[in-house]
Write a protein that holds these residues in place. Sequence first.
Motif, short mmCIF file in Angstrom:
data_model
loop_
_atom_site.label_atom_id
_atom_site.label_comp_id
_atom_site.label_asym_id
_atom_site.label_seq_id
_atom_site.Cartn_x
_atom_site.Cartn_y
_atom_site.Cartn_z
N VAL A 71 80.96 51.08 12.73
CA VAL A 71 81.82 52.20 13.09
C VAL A 71 81.65 52.45 14.58
O VAL A 71 80.54 52.66 15.05
CB VAL A 71 81.44 53.48 12.30
CG1 VAL A 71 82.33 54.64 12.69
CG2 VAL A 71 81.52 53.21 10.80
N LEU A 113 86.79 56.37 7.97
CA LEU A 113 85.91 55.79 6.96
C LEU A 113 86.60 55.64 5.62
O LEU A 113 86.44 54.62 4.94
CB LEU A 113 84.64 56.64 6.82
CG LEU A 113 83.70 56.61 8.02
CD1 LEU A 113 82.56 57.60 7.83
CD2 LEU A 113 83.17 55.21 8.26
N TRP A 129 81.01 54.41 0.00
CA TRP A 129 81.79 55.45 0.66
C TRP A 129 83.00 55.72 -0.19
O TRP A 129 83.63 54.76 -0.62
CB TRP A 129 82.22 55.03 2.07
CG TRP A 129 82.92 56.15 2.74
CD1 TRP A 129 84.26 56.35 2.83
CD2 TRP A 129 82.31 57.28 3.37
NE1 TRP A 129 84.52 57.51 3.48
CE2 TRP A 129 83.35 58.12 3.81
CE3 TRP A 129 81.01 57.69 3.56
CZ2 TRP A 129 83.11 59.31 4.47
CZ3 TRP A 129 80.78 58.86 4.21
CH2 TRP A 129 81.83 59.67 4.66
#
Length: 133
Positions: A71, A113, A129
């Motif tokens: 990320v 995300l 996630w």
Amino acid sequence: MPIAPGLAEVLADAHLRNGYGPVAGSPQARAAAAGWFTGRGLSTEPGQILFAPGSKPLLFALLAAIGGDVVLPCPSWVSYAAQAALLGRRVISVPIPAEAGGIPDPELLEQALRQAAANGARPRPCKPWPPTP
């Protein structure tokens, strides 16, 4: 131009130390760095100090060791995405608007995300996630 006191002697004696130094840094350098932090209110021992070639090789080693996709805020330093690509990792880009002053927006991070997870990315190496309650 004058040479700093003691520097000439140190450089002259350097020919005696022509091998590789300790991987974590010399004991003297680690003690000096620990003293620097301690002098600024952060109690530090030399064993907590590690000298390394710089942030880019360290970050690359970290990426290689921990796995998962990466990320990155956008914009970010140019080599970070390239390092991820070298390791076969996806880059999940999180925009940081100019008016944010370089501070990531939690909502934009969450959106990025979720979208990445929907596309099969693994932004968190050991946990799914979105996190389960």
